[in-house]
Every structure is written in structure tokens, then in C-alpha cells.
Write a protein that holds these residues in place. Structure first.
Motif, short mmCIF file in Angstrom:
data_model
loop_
_atom_site.label_atom_id
_atom_site.label_comp_id
_atom_site.label_asym_id
_atom_site.label_seq_id
_atom_site.Cartn_x
_atom_site.Cartn_y
_atom_site.Cartn_z
N HIS B 187 0.83 -1.20 0.00
CA HIS B 187 0.00 0.00 0.00
C HIS B 187 0.86 1.24 0.00
O HIS B 187 1.55 1.54 0.97
CB HIS B 187 -0.95 0.03 1.20
CG HIS B 187 -2.12 0.95 0.94
ND1 HIS B 187 -1.95 2.30 0.72
CD2 HIS B 187 -3.45 0.71 0.82
CE1 HIS B 187 -3.14 2.85 0.49
NE2 HIS B 187 -4.06 1.92 0.55
N ARG B 220 -2.30 -5.24 -9.67
CA ARG B 220 -3.50 -5.23 -8.85
C ARG B 220 -3.17 -5.33 -7.37
O ARG B 220 -4.00 -5.05 -6.50
CB ARG B 220 -4.43 -6.39 -9.25
CG ARG B 220 -5.20 -6.12 -10.53
CD ARG B 220 -5.92 -7.36 -10.98
NE ARG B 220 -4.96 -8.47 -11.13
CZ ARG B 220 -5.30 -9.69 -11.48
NH1 ARG B 220 -6.56 -9.99 -11.72
NH2 ARG B 220 -4.39 -10.64 -11.61
N TRP B 223 -1.57 -1.19 -4.16
CA TRP B 223 -2.69 -0.30 -3.84
C TRP B 223 -2.17 1.09 -3.55
O TRP B 223 -1.07 1.27 -3.06
CB TRP B 223 -3.44 -0.85 -2.61
CG TRP B 223 -3.90 -2.26 -2.78
CD1 TRP B 223 -3.97 -2.99 -3.94
CD2 TRP B 223 -4.34 -3.13 -1.74
NE1 TRP B 223 -4.44 -4.25 -3.71
CE2 TRP B 223 -4.67 -4.38 -2.37
CE3 TRP B 223 -4.50 -3.01 -0.37
CZ2 TRP B 223 -5.14 -5.46 -1.64
CZ3 TRP B 223 -4.98 -4.09 0.35
CH2 TRP B 223 -5.29 -5.31 -0.28
N SER B 235 -9.59 2.91 -0.82
CA SER B 235 -8.70 2.22 -1.77
C SER B 235 -8.69 0.72 -1.49
O SER B 235 -8.65 -0.09 -2.41
CB SER B 235 -7.28 2.79 -1.68
OG SER B 235 -6.65 2.41 -0.47
N VAL B 236 -8.72 0.37 -0.21
CA VAL B 236 -8.69 -1.06 0.13
C VAL B 236 -10.02 -1.72 -0.24
O VAL B 236 -10.07 -2.81 -0.79
CB VAL B 236 -8.40 -1.25 1.63
CG1 VAL B 236 -8.51 -2.73 2.01
CG2 VAL B 236 -7.01 -0.71 1.97
N ALA B 239 -9.73 -2.20 -3.98
CA ALA B 239 -8.66 -3.02 -4.52
C ALA B 239 -8.71 -4.47 -4.06
O ALA B 239 -8.44 -5.39 -4.83
CB ALA B 239 -7.30 -2.41 -4.17
N TYR B 240 -9.07 -4.66 -2.82
CA TYR B 240 -9.00 -6.02 -2.27
C TYR B 240 -9.84 -7.04 -3.04
O TYR B 240 -9.33 -8.10 -3.43
CB TYR B 240 -9.38 -6.01 -0.78
CG TYR B 240 -9.35 -7.39 -0.14
CD1 TYR B 240 -8.14 -7.98 0.23
CD2 TYR B 240 -10.52 -8.10 0.09
CE1 TYR B 240 -8.09 -9.24 0.80
CE2 TYR B 240 -10.49 -9.36 0.66
CZ TYR B 240 -9.28 -9.92 1.01
OH TYR B 240 -9.25 -11.16 1.57
N CYS B 243 -8.49 -8.48 -6.33
CA CYS B 243 -7.28 -9.32 -6.38
C CYS B 243 -7.66 -10.79 -6.52
O CYS B 243 -8.53 -11.28 -5.81
CB CYS B 243 -6.44 -9.12 -5.12
SG CYS B 243 -5.73 -7.48 -5.00
#
Lengths: 341, 341
Positions: B187, B220, B223, B235-236, B239-240, B243
Motif C-alpha cells: 500500500h 492489482r 494499492w 482504496s482497500v 482493490a482487495y 485481487c
DNA sequence: TTGAAAGCGCTAACAT
DNA sequence: ATGTTAGCGCTTTCAA
């Protein structure tokens, strides 16, 4: 680096004319001014502080004296918050800040040195500890421009800024009571140490308890330790089992204490907030601890620092201004760590 | 306040004799010395800084210039740690620290002002952002004593002190891998911002991943967000789920990020460290977050500040000393947030 | 509109 | 061992 004289020479005028241009005084022909300005630019001239200070007696610098030191981590979030405010005020009023590294352990430390050397025009004392008595006396006697932050030295000529810790202690205790708690512990400081803020918070707690229960606080509910995490932890390990009945809430005099208390709960087999509520003080960790989020009290540190600097600068500019005493309110911040029962 | 002249008059000597006594020079009869000292004591005389500075060109003050500001809470633990070290060195060497409140938003801000005014003998730049180019040029050209902390301006005459962020990023990634993790996210910071430290940590991460997997890092898994907690959180959130496979560990480029990531896990239905490991960077919260305790990396901030000040003061005293470049190691701190798989 | 002289508090260099 | 002179860079009279 260039001096007035060199600029004068290059511009073909006398140095006094340069002074006039620099200080934007009148009585300079437009064309002369332009010539001087060009010379200044060309030589990269900048008025020297020392000459000016020697002459005017003003440094445009204020000192921050403090027995508190910068630390790593959280240690000195308080000082940092205050400094933030001082910085803002100084920015607005074109002043610099002088930090003089001194420590009380030093046999010959002298908080006032920067002022005695005329390196600063006045000083702000950020007092987590009480200001030494001789210092107060000398400042009062010699009319040294000075503002105390975080303590109330009831002394002529000393202005101070503080938060209403006693009231905050009182109101927080009331609030915990209103949430349904009937056995409320307080976590404060060992008597070997002294911290005016913490002492005031404790006073407020005791006052509230007296009003609420009609009796003085049960001393077994007043826990104490030094400043260390391990100190706090062992104090709780010892004090908690001795309480009868057990407290359902702990009012911690600082966030650091609240954190430390929180950390020792697992080994006591109790959880926050299910079994015990915790309230802190300072607001430093609001953004960090979030499970549970911490109920705490926030002091307007930056605002305090800003006012301190503003008052100091007013004092410096007009020495006859009366001294100021300002009490800032403390804001309660609710959080999950304080549960209703 | 008394001056040399007044002391001289009271002691019945000339002012130069007073100067000699004050500066502990020889050539003063013992009895004269005593008389002068008595006069000094009586008048509370203290040598004025301005006169001395004007004469010697030395201020015994160093400036700290920084686009980072004092903040409340955690915001500027970095600056505080560095300042702590600067303070220690300055204490040992009898120097004061000048903070000049300036902000980059100011149209006419000039970090070098205190030096141009000859208010300080040199400056330390605490650079979370890169030092502006014109500044570097001017400092180099005019041989201004200056040390940069936290950045590496490869430039003549500029000494700097930094930590080995790339290596720390590399080694931390390796360590996470050794703990059994095979899908490791990083991150970092939005490209709109720039922070040399964070960029270096990312580089280290990428290098390690390349070595470990034989391929470049999966984008990917990288982050990014701004500096805010809510920015990190969203963002998490985004993005999470994208993945595939899901990461079992997140290497966060700062502790603040680690905290923010931690705080968003519940809504994703994953726990740390059972489902996902988290490693931070900075060590600021080591004493605060303890469930789980945070694995992180600690920079020796105080030591860095101290060295910066020492080097600067050496430069000031001996202008011909070669510039210094020092890389401090970063120490990994283990914690429960990094679990073995 | 401009400049010359004096002085802010101190020290270095040169007498005595 | 002590004092005199000059000058650091600037501003505040006072004079031209």
C-alpha cells in the motif's frame, strides 16, 4: 553577503538612502529608489538581523521554554499541538520561534537565557510541570513578557492560558454516571510526580463523586502509577481485584493511560466495553485506536498555542497591557469505549 | 538591562576588561576579575547576543526548514523525532534552534530567509517532500551550510542523511515471504503525491517480488491512495476484492496506512492476523496498537536528527569539510500482525 | 530629497 | 595588566 554600504556604492547613493528604500520610508526620489532596488537585486542584498536588532532592541523572535522535550511517538503530542498554534500566530505576525535545548537535569540550566541574551523578545512557557518559583519571581519583577500555557501561576504580570481540567474531570465523571455506571474508578498519577492538569482532573472526579454519592470517593477506586505503560499496567493488575464492588468504568487521566489500561484487560479476563468502560483524556489517539473507538476529551491545543503567542506579541508591543488569563473549554468526544449500562 | 559599559563603570574599569572577564581571557589581575564579577552579579549583566553576532558573524543558532508542519496527533511524529535529535546535538554544542513558520502556499515563502538575514549560521532541511530545485542550486552555489534529512539531493556541497528505505522495503517483503505468504500486496501513495521515502519502499517491494517470483509485481496488488484515512479505506475496499488470488499480507508503506487498512478489515469480513497479515512502517504506533501488536519498521529518527545537526555544525565551523552522505539502517520490529502461514 | 554623524553592544588590534 | 580606537550593519537624529 552584501551590506547596505555595498548596495549604496553600486547605486551611487549613501547607505542611509538604501535604508530608506528597504524600509519603505518616504523621501526618496522615484528614480533613486529604482536604482537602489536594482542594486539590491543585483547583489542579493538582505538586511542583516544583527544590525537591526542591536539598534532596535527587537528580535522578532519569541522563545519557547519547556521542560517537556520532543519525543518520538506519542510522547509529546501535547507540546506539538501547542507549537502548531504558536507557529500559526507567528506566521501571521512575521515572527520566528527559538527553541533552546535545556534540560532540568542540567545543573545550570536557565530557561530565561535566550531572553537575557536578548535573543528573543519574550517567552512562552509550556508547563507540563509547574514553573519554578524563582523563575516566576524574576519574570514578574523584571516585567519580562511571558505567557504560561497549561498552568495557572497566580502571579502578577504573568499571563496564562489553560484548559478547564477540573470542570472536564467533573463533567466526564457525570457523563459516565449518566451512562449508568455506579462504580467509577479514576486513573491518575503517583504522588511522586506532579502534573497540574492531571491533578485538576482528579479534583473534578472527586467533586462529582461527592455530589453523586454524597460521600468522598472510595480510595480503592483511585488508581495511580508513574508515566510508563508497564507502571500503569501493574497498577491496574493490583488495584482492580481489590475493588469491591468492581468498577464498571475507568476514567483515565490521559489517553496514554487509557491505552495502557486497555492493554491489560485481557489478562484480567475483562473486555472493553462489555465488562468495563474506559474514557481517556487528550484526544491524541482518536485516529489510531478504533476498536473500540475511544471516548476521550480534547483540548484545543493549537488554539491555545495561537492565543498564547498572540497575547505574548501584544505584550511585547505594548508592555502596559494588562495580563490575561484565559481558560479554554475541553470538549468531550464520545466513543464506543464508553458503554451504557 | 545592563551593558558592558555599565558594568565597567561600577567596577571602575574599562569595558574591554569586562569583555575579558566574561570571555575568560587571560591578562586580568585576579583582584580586578573579582571586582568585575561582583559588578556583573550585582547588575545581573548578561552579554547581548546582537552585539556579539554583529561582531563575530556567528549566531550559535541553526534553522530548521521544513515544508512539514507541526500537527496535532500523529501527523508529524517524523518531524518530532528528528527534532528531538537536533535538540540533543544542539544541547551538547550550545546552540539554539530557530523555527521559521513558512508555508509553501505562501506566494513569497523563502526557506532561506533566516539565513539571508544572518539569523542562523546554517540550516537543516527536513524534507518529506523534495527540496525545491532553485533552493538546491542556491545553497550549492553560495556554499550555504545545509544538511538535508530524509532525501538524497545528489548535488555538490549538499550533505544529506537518509534511511535505506529501498533496502527496508526489500527486506520486509522478503521477511513476509519467509513467513509463508505468497500473495503480498503493497500500500503506497497516489502518483499525484510524491514522497521519496514511500517511493523507495515501493521500489524495494518490487525488487523483492521480482526476485522471488521471477516476474514483475502484479499491479492489482499495488494499492494506492492519498494521505487520508478515508482515502486509504476506500482504496482497500476497491482493490482487495479485485485481487485474484487474494493477498494474505499487506505491506503498508507507513504505520498510518497500516492503521487505516486495519480499520477497514471488519467490513471486508477479514481479520488480522488470521486472514491477512499487516506490516507497517515507521514504528510510531508501536506503543499504541497492541491487538494485534503491529509488525513495522523503525527509523532511528533521533539519531538521524542528531547526526544532521552535528554535521551541520561541523560544516559551519570548518567550511572546507567535505560533504557527508549517511544512510541509516531501518530496523524491523516484529509483531503479531505478521502471522506465519 | 539626500547625507553626515552618532550610537546600539560587542570584540579584535593596537597601544600603554 | 589595562585601556584606546575602530568597526561589525543598521537606524535615528540633525543638517544641508
Amino acid at each position: 553577503m552584501a551590506t547596505q554600504k555595498e548596495v549604496a556604492k553600486l547605486a551611487g547613493v549613501s547607505f542611509i538612502t538604501v535604508s530608506r528604500v528597504v524600509n519603505n520610508e518616504g523621501n526618496v526620489k522615484e528614480e533613486t529608489r529604482r536604482r537602489v532596488q536594482e542594486a539590491i537585486r543585483q547583489l542579493g542584498y538582505f538586511p542583516s538581523h544583527a544590525g537591526k536588532a542591536l539598534n532596535s532592541g527587537r528580535n522578532n523572535t519569541i522563545g519557547v521554554m519547556t521542560p517537556a522535550r520532543f519525543g518520538e511517538g506519542m510522547e509529546n503530542a501535547y507540546l506539538m499541538g501547542i507549537l502548531r498554534g504558536i507557529e500559526l500566530a507567528c506566521h501571521d505576525r512575521d515572527q520566528d520561534i527559538l527553541l533552546s535545548p535545556m534540560s532540568e537535569e542540567d545543573p545550570e540550566f536557565d530557561f530565561l537565557r535566550p531572553y537575557r541574551q536578548k535573543k528573543v523578545d519574550g517567552m512562552i512557557y509550556v508547563g507540563l510541570k509547574k514553573m519554578p518559583g524563582e523563575l516566576r519571581g524574576e519574570i514578574a519583577e523584571r516585567l519580562i513578557p511571558c505567557v504560561v500555557v497549561g498552568d495557572r501561576p497566580e502571579y502578577d504580570h504573568l499571563s496564562w492560558i489553560d484548559t478547564d481540567n477540573e470542570r472536564a474531570g467533573y463533567e466526564t465523571t457525570m457523563r459516565i454516571w449518566e451512562a449508568g455506571h455506579r462504580v467509577i474508578a479514576f486513573h491518575g498519577l503517583d504522588p511522586d510526580f506532579f502534573n497540574a492538569n492531571i491533578a485538576d482532573r482528579e479534583r473534578g472526579y472527586r467533586k462529582a463523586i461527592r455530589e453523586l454519592t454524597g460521600k468522598d470517593a472510595d480510595e480503592r477506586l483511585v488508581w495511580r502509577s508513574d508515566y510508563t505503560r508497564s507502571g500503569v499496567q501493574s497498577s491496574v493488575r493490583e488495584a482492580y481485584p481489590r475493588c469491591d464492588p468492581r468498577p464498571t468504568a475507568v476514567f483515565c487521566s490521559t489517553d496514554n493511560r487509557a491505552i495502557a489500561v486497555l492493554s491489560v484487560l485481557p489478562e484480567l479476563g475483562i473486555r472493553c466495553p462489555q465488562d468495563i468502560s474506559i474514557v481517556g483524556f487528550d484526544g491524541f489517539i482518536r485516529d489510531i485506536v478504533f476498536e473500540p473507538s475511544m471516548a476521550t476529551n480534547e483540548q484545543p491545543l493549537a488554539e491555545m498555542g495561537r492565543r498564547a503567542a498572540d497575547i505574548l506579541l501584544d505584550h511585547i508591543e505594548k508592555p502596559d497591557l494588562p495580563r490575561r488569563e484565559i481558560v479554554f473549554p475541553v470538549a468531550f468526544v464520545d466513543g464506543e469505549s464508553l458503554a451504557k449500562r
